[in-house]
Write an enzyme that holds these catalytic residues in place. Sequence first.
Site, mmCIF file in Angstrom:
data_model
loop_
_atom_site.group_PDB
_atom_site.id
_atom_site.type_symbol
_atom_site.label_atom_id
_atom_site.label_comp_id
_atom_site.label_asym_id
_atom_site.label_seq_id
_atom_site.Cartn_x
_atom_site.Cartn_y
_atom_site.Cartn_z
ATOM 1 N N ARG A 119 -10.328 -76.046 5.019
ATOM 2 C CA ARG A 119 -9.049 -76.668 5.391
ATOM 3 C C ARG A 119 -8.072 -76.436 4.246
ATOM 4 O O ARG A 119 -8.308 -76.893 3.126
ATOM 5 C CB ARG A 119 -9.264 -78.162 5.643
ATOM 6 C CG ARG A 119 -8.028 -78.934 6.092
ATOM 7 C CD ARG A 119 -8.393 -80.387 6.346
ATOM 8 N NE ARG A 119 -7.262 -81.195 6.795
ATOM 9 C CZ ARG A 119 -6.435 -81.838 5.971
ATOM 10 N NH1 ARG A 119 -6.626 -81.779 4.656
ATOM 11 N NH2 ARG A 119 -5.424 -82.552 6.452
ATOM 12 N N LYS A 157 -6.667 -80.026 -4.608
ATOM 13 C CA LYS A 157 -7.047 -81.406 -4.943
ATOM 14 C C LYS A 157 -7.220 -81.607 -6.453
ATOM 15 O O LYS A 157 -7.235 -80.669 -7.237
ATOM 16 C CB LYS A 157 -8.321 -81.796 -4.187
ATOM 17 C CG LYS A 157 -8.052 -82.052 -2.712
ATOM 18 C CD LYS A 157 -9.234 -82.681 -2.014
ATOM 19 C CE LYS A 157 -8.857 -83.099 -0.588
ATOM 20 N NZ LYS A 157 -9.998 -83.687 0.144
#
Length: 268
Positions: free
Chosen positions: A250, A216
Site C-alpha cells: 500500500r 512511515k
Amino acid sequence: MLSLQIGTKKITTERPSFVMGICNATSDSFYKKSRGGIKKAFELIEQGADIIDIGAESTRPGFSEISSEEQIKKIIPIIRAIRKKSDIPISVDTRSSVVMSAAINEGADILNDVSSLSSDKKMIDILQNNEVSVILMHGFMQNEDKKSSVDIVKEVSDFFYKKIEFLKENDIDLSKVILDPGIGFGKTFEENIELIKNPQKICNNEFPVLMALSRKRCIGAMTNKEVEDRLVGTISANVFSVINGAKIIRVHDVWQAIDSMNVLKYML
C-alpha cells in the site's frame, strides 16, 4: 502469475506483488501529497495501481474522528467518478458500517478496517450481506494489550487467528481475507522491523499479507529523513517485504512502486 480474489473480482499480475494506491480524501493525512479526491484517484489509476484505497479519516497519531456523514460526503463522489470509467478494485478505509454500506452501494470491493471489526459491531453484518473482501489490521490500541517480551510475529498471528475464528463463526468466506500487520500502530521500531522481515510467518502464510510502509516513521528512523524524503527508503523496505512474502504493498507513490516490482520480478 499472482492472483487475488477481491470481492466478486479476480485480479492477476505478473509482478510479485499487487500495488495499492492511497487516495486520502482528508485534509490531515500525514503525507500532504496523498491528499485529494477524484483527480488524485485517477492519477493513481493512470500510473497503474492495481487497487485504489480511499479514506476520509486519518489514522495518524493524534487523529481526529470524522463523522460517518462527512466520510460519505468525501468518499462517495470519488467512487462514483471511478465507476463511470474503471472497474478497478476499490478499497474503503473506514471503521464505520454506515460508510461502508454506502460505499458498497456505489461499487466498493474491499473493507479496510484498521480496527479489525471492533469499532463498529455492525460491520460483521456488512460482510455477511455483501460479497466484499476485508483487510484486517493489527494494532496495539492500548498499552495493556501488549505483553512483555512479546514475540511480535506470534502476537500478531494470534490476534489474526482470533479474528479469523470470529469470521468463520459468522460464515464469512475466508478466501477474501487480507492481513495487515499494522506497521507503526503501537509497535516499537524493532517490532516493526521484525514484521517487515517476516510477512510469510504471519499466520503461516495462510492469507495474503498487505504491507503498509509508505513513508512511515520507521522508514524515517532508518533513513533519518522527513516524510517528504522517505521514498527511496519506502521502496527498499517494500522490496524486502515482498521478497519475504508480502502480496500487496500500500503506497503513496504508485509508478515508483510498480517500477520496483517490475525489476524484482526478474530477480525472484
